[in-house]
Design a protein around this motif. Structure first.
Motif, PDB file in Angstrom:
ATOM      1  N   LEU A  69      -6.312 -10.327   0.237  1.00  0.00           N
ATOM      2  CA  LEU A  69      -5.083  -9.547   0.124  1.00  0.00           C
ATOM      3  C   LEU A  69      -4.383  -9.522   1.471  1.00  0.00           C
ATOM      4  N   ARG A  70      -3.114  -9.887   1.479  1.00  0.00           N
ATOM      5  CA  ARG A  70      -2.339  -9.883   2.725  1.00  0.00           C
ATOM      6  C   ARG A  70      -2.029  -8.443   3.113  1.00  0.00           C
ATOM      7  N   ILE A  71      -2.288  -8.118   4.349  1.00  0.00           N
ATOM      8  CA  ILE A  71      -2.048  -6.771   4.866  1.00  0.00           C
ATOM      9  C   ILE A  71      -0.608  -6.669   5.347  1.00  0.00           C
ATOM     10  N   GLN A  72       0.081  -5.626   4.893  1.00  0.00           N
ATOM     11  CA  GLN A  72       1.435  -5.355   5.354  1.00  0.00           C
ATOM     12  C   GLN A  72       1.389  -4.015   6.060  1.00  0.00           C
ATOM     13  N   GLY A  73       1.475  -4.036   7.373  1.00  0.00           N
ATOM     14  CA  GLY A  73       1.391  -2.804   8.146  1.00  0.00           C
ATOM     15  C   GLY A  73       0.055  -2.692   8.843  1.00  0.00           C
ATOM     16  N   GLU A  74      -0.232  -1.503   9.309  1.00  0.00           N
ATOM     17  CA  GLU A  74      -1.463  -1.230  10.053  1.00  0.00           C
ATOM     18  C   GLU A  74      -2.609  -0.927   9.097  1.00  0.00           C
ATOM     19  N   LEU A  75      -3.728  -1.613   9.281  1.00  0.00           N
ATOM     20  CA  LEU A  75      -4.906  -1.355   8.456  1.00  0.00           C
ATOM     21  C   LEU A  75      -5.581  -0.077   8.943  1.00  0.00           C
ATOM     22  N   PRO A  76      -5.828   0.863   8.044  1.00  0.00           N
ATOM     23  CA  PRO A  76      -6.498   2.096   8.463  1.00  0.00           C
ATOM     24  C   PRO A  76      -7.872   1.808   9.066  1.00  0.00           C
ATOM     25  N   SER A  77      -8.168   2.480  10.138  1.00  0.00           N
ATOM     26  CA  SER A  77      -9.441   2.326  10.827  1.00  0.00           C
ATOM     27  C   SER A  77     -10.594   2.702   9.897  1.00  0.00           C
ATOM     28  N   GLY A  78     -11.596   1.847   9.835  1.00  0.00           N
ATOM     29  CA  GLY A  78     -12.787   2.144   9.059  1.00  0.00           C
ATOM     30  C   GLY A  78     -12.717   1.783   7.590  1.00  0.00           C
ATOM     31  N   LEU A  79     -11.591   1.260   7.109  1.00  0.00           N
ATOM     32  CA  LEU A  79     -11.429   0.971   5.684  1.00  0.00           C
ATOM     33  C   LEU A  79     -12.484  -0.020   5.186  1.00  0.00           C
TER      34      LEU A  79
END
Length: 165
Positions: A69-79
């Motif tokens: 899955l392409r990430i759009q934006g900041e990935l939440p820490s620890g996800l």
């Protein structure tokens, strides 16, 4: 007890038949001699990549289901880490701008057709759980709640169209 024919290696054609018998559409692609199968569940694309070759040419001992899955934006820490701690069978990793969930399937020791079907059903269920997990994680993060890690995080949007990592 009835005797069951065991599958000890698999071809892309055989796995395509398993997917199609379960109601999935399958497209076979090949790049630089590497074969993969493309399919989708719940509108989310995924690939099946073959691993270790078996003794007979064109057959394999294992394969991997993979959803990028392409990430759009900041990935939440620890996800990704929280998924890996709280779930079994499929692992999540960050690969560049993609969040990738993968699950290995092994046929080397001999498995039944029923086992292969149940592995596919497990993958389908984990894929659905993954999407729900991502939505809940982002929703909790947007509300400022600690999503099981004790940290406040930013929201993330994910592109669920089929992509290759």
């Amino acid at each position: 007890m009835k005797e069951v024919d065991l599958i000890e290696s698999i071809t892309p054609e055989q796995l395509s038949e398993v997917l199609q018998a379960a109601g999935y559409r399958v497209n076979r692609t090949e790049q630089n001699g590497v074969v993969q199968l493309l399919s989708a569940s719940q509108g989310i694309g995924y690939a099946v990549r073959f691993g270790n070759p078996a003794a007979e040419s064109g057959t394999y001992l294992d394969y991997t289901y993979s959803c990028a899955l392409r990430i759009q934006g900041e990935l939440p820490s620890g996800l990704a880490e929280q998924w890996n701690i709280s779930r079994r069978f499929a692992r999540v990793s960050l690969q560049g701008e993609f969040l990738v969930m993968e699950m290995d399937a092994i046929v080397a020791a001999g498995v039944s057709q029923t086992h292969m079907r149940s592995t596919l059903e497990l993958w389908d269920r984990l894929l659905v759980e993954f999407v729900i997990y991502l939505r809940d994680y982002s929703r909790n993060a947007a509300a400022g709640q600690a999503p099981a890690t004790g940290e406040a995080t930013d929201s993330v949007a994910l592109d669920t169209s089929p992509e290759e990592a």
